[in-house]
Every structure is written in C-alpha cells, then in structure tokens.
Design an enzyme around this catalytic site. Structure first.
Site, PDB file in Angstrom:
ATOM      1  N   HIS A  45     -10.065   2.016   9.303  1.00 56.03           N
ATOM      2  CA  HIS A  45      -8.680   1.539   9.364  1.00 56.03           C
ATOM      3  C   HIS A  45      -8.627   0.141   9.990  1.00 56.03           C
ATOM      4  O   HIS A  45      -7.953  -0.760   9.464  1.00 56.03           O
ATOM      5  CB  HIS A  45      -7.867   2.541  10.188  1.00 56.03           C
ATOM      6  N   GLU A  46      -9.342  -0.046  11.107  1.00 59.62           N
ATOM      7  CA  GLU A  46      -9.316  -1.340  11.787  1.00 59.62           C
ATOM      8  C   GLU A  46     -10.010  -2.426  10.969  1.00 59.62           C
ATOM      9  O   GLU A  46      -9.542  -3.566  10.915  1.00 59.62           O
ATOM     10  CB  GLU A  46      -9.962  -1.217  13.175  1.00 59.62           C
ATOM     11  N   HIS A 103      -7.636  -3.678   8.437  1.00 64.81           N
ATOM     12  CA  HIS A 103      -6.720  -4.691   8.963  1.00 64.81           C
ATOM     13  C   HIS A 103      -7.364  -6.076   8.904  1.00 64.81           C
ATOM     14  O   HIS A 103      -6.710  -7.067   8.569  1.00 64.81           O
ATOM     15  CB  HIS A 103      -6.364  -4.370  10.417  1.00 64.81           C
ATOM     16  N   GLU A 132       0.342  -0.595   8.315  1.00 67.85           N
ATOM     17  CA  GLU A 132      -0.374   0.608   8.758  1.00 67.85           C
ATOM     18  C   GLU A 132      -0.634   1.527   7.567  1.00 67.85           C
ATOM     19  O   GLU A 132      -1.722   2.098   7.436  1.00 67.85           O
ATOM     20  CB  GLU A 132       0.427   1.338   9.841  1.00 67.85           C
TER      21      GLU A 132
END
Length: 633
Positions: free
Chosen positions: A172-173, A176, A257
C-alpha cells in the site's frame, strides 16, 4: 477477485474532479477579495444612482495578482519546507532509522519485506524507520519523489502483523510512492497553507487596526475603520477558504487510499494480506491512532486514520471508513471485528512461496506461465518472485548493497570494470577504497545468475542516494566509461546505464520530479518503434522477432500500430535505443503504461522469457517509475 484496475481508474477520476474543485476554491477566494476591494474603491454608477460599477478590469487585475501572489507565496514557502525528503518527515514523528545490522527480529522482517517490495515494484530501496513509541497499527511513506522516499511502521504494527499482512501494508505504501501521492499531498498541503496566508493577513490587519484605535483618538479610529473591516473580511474569506480546502484535501486523501489499496494488490496478488491488516486495526484497542503531535498535519500520509476528527466527523477524515476499505478487498466481510491478539503464524505463506521456488528464476529460460500469468504482475505472486530472485544473491553482496561504498562497488562490477586490473581502475578514477571493495566482492559477483544482476543493482540504488553530488557524478562517469570501453553497449548495459542515470542523476541534479514533455503518442511514435524492435530481437530472430513485434504493437492505439515497423537487429546496439528510453520516460503516464504493457506482450510472444527480456521489462518499469505490468499470457 474484485476488479482492482477499475477501482484504480475510478479513484484517479474522482481525484481529478476534487483537484479541480480545489482550483475553484482558490479562484473563489480571489473573486471574494476583488469584491472586498471593490466595496472601497469602485465608483458609483452614474446611470443607476445608488449602485456601483462592479466590474473594473484594472481593479480585477490588481486584486487577482494580490490574492494569487499571496496564496502562491504562502504555498511556495510551505512546499519548500515539506519537500526536503522523507527522512525529515519520518524523524519529525519520532522515527528511528532501521539499519542492516539490526538484530531485532521484527525489524529484520520489516527490512526483508521492504527489500522485496522494492524489487517487485521497481522503486529504489527507501530509508526504513520504526515509530517505537506507537502502539497502534500504522505506517506511512513520505518524500517528494521515488528518489528521496522513506517508509515507517509503528512498533504496534510490527508486533501485531504477520509477514503477509505487513507485506500488504508495505505494498500500500509503495503504491503511494508510485502513484505520485506524496507529491499530491505536499501540493495540497501547500495550497491550503497559501489560503491560510490570506487569513493571516486578515488577522494582522485586524490586530493592527485595533491597536491603532486604542492608541489614537476617535477621528483616527474612524479613519482606521476601513482597515478593520478589510481585516475582518479577509479573515472570514481566508477561514472559509481554509475550511473548504481541508474538506477537499480530506476527500482527495480518501480517494488516494482506495487507489493505494487497489494498487497494492497488483504487487502482492493477495487481497487477504492488506484486508487482514485492516481487520486487525478494527479489532485493536489502539486501532491506528498515532500519539505524536506532528501526526495531525501528516495524518493523510498514514496507512490508517491517525487522528480522530470530532468536528464534521467523516467529512474531515483523511481515510475512508475501515469497513468499506475491507469490503472492497473482501466482499464476504460482515463488518464484525474480532479482538486482535498478535502476529499469527506465517507458515501458510511460507508454503506458498516454497511452491514457487522450483521455477528456477534466472536459471536459463523461464516458463512464461511462471512469470506472466493471466491477470498477474511479473508472476502471479510478484513479491514472492522478487524474494526468489534475491535468494540468488550471496549474503556478502546483499550486505554490501546496504551501504554506499558497497553499493558503489556493485555498480562498478555491474558495469564490467574488472576490479583486478589496477591500471584500468586508475584510468576510470576508481578510488583505492572503492577498488578494494570491488575486489573483495568480485568472486561473489562472478558466481551470480544473470537474472540477479538487475535485482542487485536495484538494492544498491537506495544507499547510493547517500552519496554527495560530486561522488554520484564520479560514479556515473566511471560506470559509463567502463561500459563503453569495448566500443559497444549490450542491451543489458543500455538499460543498466539508464537505471543508474535515473537514480544517480537525481542525486546530482536534485530529487525533483521528472517533468512530463509528451502527452500524445504521435510525438513519441519513432521512439516506441525503436524500443519495441529491441525487445522483439531480444526474444529471437527472423519470424520470431516479427511475431513478437506484431504482438506488442497490437496493444497500442491503431494509429501507432499502423505507423511502426520492425527495425533491424542493429537497433540493439544503436544509440537510438538510449534516446528512445530517455524520451519515453518523459511521456505521460498513460503512454508509458501502454508501452510497458506492449514490451511485456513482446516478451511472452514465444511462450518463454529469457533473462535479457525480463531485465528489459523490469528496467523499463524502473525508469518509467511504474509498477510491473499486468499482461495477458
């Protein structure tokens, strides 16, 4: 499995809409200031007694310049403070740097997962931090570009998440980072700060007028009344703009998100990892809360909602509702959160990885089904395949890749400069310390499998960011001189040079984001033809190359497919290949994604993938700053 590509497209569309709303908010502030100035400066309308002339071009121009100049200056100052790098952000919330010599098993697991994600995503290895005093489950990525990024995880997250869940959070990071969310966040914070400058001027005018009124007589107080009214009006306009800006920024953050959740599944191909991590947040007393005071300003950077918002509730929440995020990943979720105990056993995941290890990544030609399965990344378990590639690298090389001197020695060896030849080393400006390190590592490097070469360079790129600009420039010269010493460049040397140019160039020139130059396919059609031709010839010759080229071109727009033709095999050693890669790296994301998928289609055209083909796809993904593609086998 849910349609994550559609989730990504939807999140991007909604983000664009919200950014336009932000632009409208800034414009509304400028119009409001024009109306305020007009109350005191615009003359009466002689044709309509009792009314004013509400449009005056000169006044509008001055008011617009003053408003946008104030907002722009405030935004620029905030932007400058925030773009100093992920290291500063991580340390501002109490992050502790995790080094390669750590003996903490939780930190060791984190480093291994981050290394795997770096290889799987093509992002240079970021600095890794742990927030030791935070008991909640949370994490964040910070930095202005892929070349100055840092990731951080709370100690509560390390204690509670198993490897698969931690892998989902890190995916997930990394999403980003690749999706450009760090830059978007910095720009939105800066824009809000610019609007706050309007309110700040209003507060100053209000305070000044009140102070003047107390110090002077009644006549002076009457003369100061316009300043008081302007100060109050600017304070109100600024406050309204700030509130609207915060609402839009929170809405954009929520959409990003969703995008990062969907993108994370591209890397891991396992929705359960990130879904289970979110479920553990819901079942933990501390949830995802972060106690550090700086977390309020940075709350939109975190994996989970770091701070509660009593006012306006969900409108100011920087993250979507937990249950909704989980349902997008696990449609069977019923909304019930079980009490979270701690990290459970990773045996199931280890067994799944073990089942892949027999595919023999990098050992000769690789089964296309093992690397490019339907609806998968470079392998149905992209991160698992990255782990297998890392197993082909000796411990000595992996350890060396964690510090700048060892990383520089790896670049020297990858550039095919023989560390044993002192004369050659002297010619290429290799320092004694660098030469000694290269000589120490040369036996390990010589035994490395072909497919592991690029993986090792990827691991080395992170520590290379710690070099100074002078050292980075020298290393670029050394590697380039070594590669062209034999008067020819192999395809691997071409992509290696561009990967190094991408990462070391950022150290030399600063870590600013690459500027996009091409938004239409017609501007880069020739470069696409060169790159696809090179990939086609890597996989075979004659009819095989022609078939691979046609398969690649089919996925591009019809006008591009009709305009490109297979070039001769000499393109593999032509300088035009380097030019093509560099120019395409400055195309729009949509064009780069299309070209990357076309390259993958060429790679699987004959049903097998050689190491050079795999290197080319992976290297172009790194240079384009995109995740590896999702081609059809």
């Amino acid at each position: 499995m849910r349609n994550f590509a559609e989730h990504q497209s939807q999140a991007r569309r909604q983000t664009r809409t919200l950014i336009w709303l932000f632009v409208v908010a800034v414009a509304a502030v400028a119009v409001s200031l024009y109306a305020l100035v007009g109350v005191f400066t615009l003359p009466a309308d002689p044709a309509h007694p009792g009314s004013r002339i509400w449009w005056d071009g000169k006044t509008a121009f001055i008011a617009a310049c003053a408003a946008l100049g104030t907002i722009g200056l405030g935004a620029l100052l905030k932007h400058s403070a925030l773009s100093s790098g992920g290291k500063a952000v991580a340390e501002s919330v109490g992050g502790k740097l995790v080094t390669s010599d750590t003996r903490d098993p939780e930190e060791r697991k984190l480093l291994n997962v981050v290394e795997e994600m770096s290889i799987a995503s093509g992002v240079p290895l970021p600095l890794v931090y742990v927030l030791d005093h935070e008991e909640g489950i949370n994490a964040f990525a910070a930095g202005y570009s892929v070349n100055d990024a840092a990731v951080a995880v709370t100690r509560g997250g390390l204690r509670t998440l198993n490897r698969a869940e931690l892998q989902g959070v890190m995916a997930h990071e990394f999403s980003h980072i690749l999706n450009g969310d760090m830059r978007i966040s910095i720009r939105l914070i800066a824009a809000v700060a610019g609007i706050e400058a309007i309110a700040g001027i209003g507060r100053w005018l209000l305070a000044s007028s009140l102070h003047t009124g107390m110090m002077l007589g009644s006549r002076k107080r009457e003369n100061g009344a316009p300043m008081l009214m302007i100060g109050i009006a600017m304070l109100v306009i600024g406050a309204a703009g700030i509130a609207f800006g915060h609402l839009i920024r929170a809405a954009i953050s929520r959409q990003r998100e969703y995008l990062a959740d969907a993108s994370a599944v591209q890397f891991t191909r396992d929705p359960s990892g990130i879904a289970n991590a979110l479920k553990k947040i819901g079942g933990l007393d501390a949830g995802s809360r972060v106690k550090a005071s700086q977390a309020t300003e940075l709350s939109h950077l975190f994996f989970g909602q770091a701070q509660a918002h009593a006012a306006f509730g969900s409108l100011l929440a920087t993250h979507p509702p937990l249950a909704e995020r989980i349902r997008r990943l696990d449609s069977a979720f019923d909304g019930t959160f079980a009490a979270t105990q701690g990290a459970d056993d990773d045996a199931g995941e280890r067994g799944a990885i073990a089942g892949l290890s027999g595919e023999g990544v990098g050992r000769g030609r690789i089964s296309a089904a093992a690397l490019l399965q339907r609806d998968s990344g470079m392998g149905s378990h992209q991160v698992a395949m990255a782990r297998i590639r890392m197993e082909d690298i000796s411990p000595a090389l992996r350890e060396a890749a964690t510090h700048p001197l060892g990383a520089a020695a790896i670049v020297v060896l990858a550039s095919d400069l023989s560390a044993a030849q002192g004369a050659a080393a002297a010619e290429f400006e290799v320092t004694p310390a660098l030469l000694a390190e290269a000589q120490r590592l040369e036996p390990h490097h010589a035994r490395m499998t072909p497919a592991a070469r690029l993986t090792l360079v990827q691991l080395a790129c992170g520590p290379l960011r710690q070099l100074g600009a002078t050292q980075a420039a020298m290393l670029l010269r050394i590697s380039n001189a070594a590669m062209i010493a034999d008067q020819r460049l192999t395809p691997f040397e071409v992509v290696l040079r561009e990967v190094l140019h991408e990462h070391l160039g950022a150290v030399v020139d600063g870590a600013a984001a690459r500027r996009m130059q091409f938004v239409a396919y017609r501007a880069v059609t020739t470069h696409i033809e060169v790159l696809l031709s090179a990939m086609a010839h890597l996989g075979g010759s004659g009819a095989a190359a022609g078939s691979a080229f046609r398969d690649a071109a089919k996925g591009l727009p019809s006008e591009v497919e009709a305009a490109v033709a297979l070039r001769g095999r000499a393109v593999l050693e032509d300088e035009a290949l380097t030019v093509a890669i560099r120019q395409l790296a400055r195309a729009s994301t949509a064009i780069k994604q299309g070209v990357l998928e076309a390259l993958a289609a060429a790679a699987v055209s004959d049903g097998t993938i050689g190491p050079e083909e795999a290197d080319m796809v992976r290297a172009i993904a790194i240079i384009f700053q995109l995740p590896l593609p999702l081609p059809e086998a």
